[in-house]
Design a protein around this motif. Sequence first.
Motif, PDB file in Angstrom:
ATOM      1  N   MET A   1      -7.410  -2.460  -2.898  1.00  0.00           N
ATOM      2  CA  MET A   1      -6.186  -2.917  -3.557  1.00  0.00           C
ATOM      3  C   MET A   1      -6.163  -4.424  -3.824  1.00  0.00           C
ATOM      4  O   MET A   1      -5.648  -4.855  -4.841  1.00  0.00           O
ATOM      5  CB  MET A   1      -4.934  -2.459  -2.806  1.00  0.00           C
ATOM      6  CG  MET A   1      -4.769  -3.013  -1.414  1.00  0.00           C
ATOM      7  SD  MET A   1      -3.385  -2.266  -0.527  1.00  0.00           S
ATOM      8  CE  MET A   1      -2.030  -3.259  -1.094  1.00  0.00           C
TER       9      MET A   1
ATOM     10  N   TYR B   1       0.830  -1.208   0.000  1.00  0.00           N
ATOM     11  CA  TYR B   1       0.000   0.000   0.000  1.00  0.00           C
ATOM     12  C   TYR B   1       0.868   1.264   0.000  1.00  0.00           C
ATOM     13  O   TYR B   1       0.552   2.237  -0.681  1.00  0.00           O
ATOM     14  CB  TYR B   1      -0.953   0.004   1.196  1.00  0.00           C
ATOM     15  CG  TYR B   1      -1.749   1.279   1.290  1.00  0.00           C
ATOM     16  CD1 TYR B   1      -2.722   1.571   0.340  1.00  0.00           C
ATOM     17  CD2 TYR B   1      -1.520   2.194   2.304  1.00  0.00           C
ATOM     18  CE1 TYR B   1      -3.446   2.753   0.409  1.00  0.00           C
ATOM     19  CE2 TYR B   1      -2.230   3.370   2.380  1.00  0.00           C
ATOM     20  CZ  TYR B   1      -3.205   3.644   1.432  1.00  0.00           C
ATOM     21  OH  TYR B   1      -3.911   4.812   1.496  1.00  0.00           O
TER      22      TYR B   1
ATOM     23  N   PHE C   1      -5.858   3.967  -5.269  1.00  0.00           N
ATOM     24  CA  PHE C   1      -5.642   2.736  -4.529  1.00  0.00           C
ATOM     25  C   PHE C   1      -5.790   2.986  -3.035  1.00  0.00           C
ATOM     26  O   PHE C   1      -5.238   3.944  -2.496  1.00  0.00           O
ATOM     27  CB  PHE C   1      -4.260   2.162  -4.839  1.00  0.00           C
ATOM     28  CG  PHE C   1      -4.087   1.858  -6.304  1.00  0.00           C
ATOM     29  CD1 PHE C   1      -4.754   0.797  -6.885  1.00  0.00           C
ATOM     30  CD2 PHE C   1      -3.283   2.646  -7.096  1.00  0.00           C
ATOM     31  CE1 PHE C   1      -4.621   0.519  -8.238  1.00  0.00           C
ATOM     32  CE2 PHE C   1      -3.133   2.384  -8.446  1.00  0.00           C
ATOM     33  CZ  PHE C   1      -3.800   1.314  -9.019  1.00  0.00           C
TER      34      PHE C   1
END
Length: 106
Positions: free
Chosen positions: A63, A38, A58
């Motif tokens: 994700m 991430y 995202f």
Amino acid sequence: MKSIIYIILVFINFIPQTSINDQQVLESQTNTTKQDAYLVLGTKCNICHSAKKNRTIFSLENMDDLAKAIEYQVFITKKMPKGRKNNLSSLEEEKLLKWISSLNKT
């Protein structure tokens, strides 16, 4: 003086922003593989994705669902991330691949 203010404003726009919801998920999330991925998506991908309309931003929530598309764009076609300044380091690539392969095992 104006140029310094402009540089500061430009720099601030490149700092990844997380929502309160993302922050809560990060704090409660124990999967460091996902957190590492991430952070890569936030710093290398969301910069451009957030600047362009109709682009997916995202987040920790979406994700995993986008992992196959990310894998395709980053590792197969090598179309992403765009621009020389956004190139992924080998460590960043490794983090993304580790996260994607952890999803394939489940």
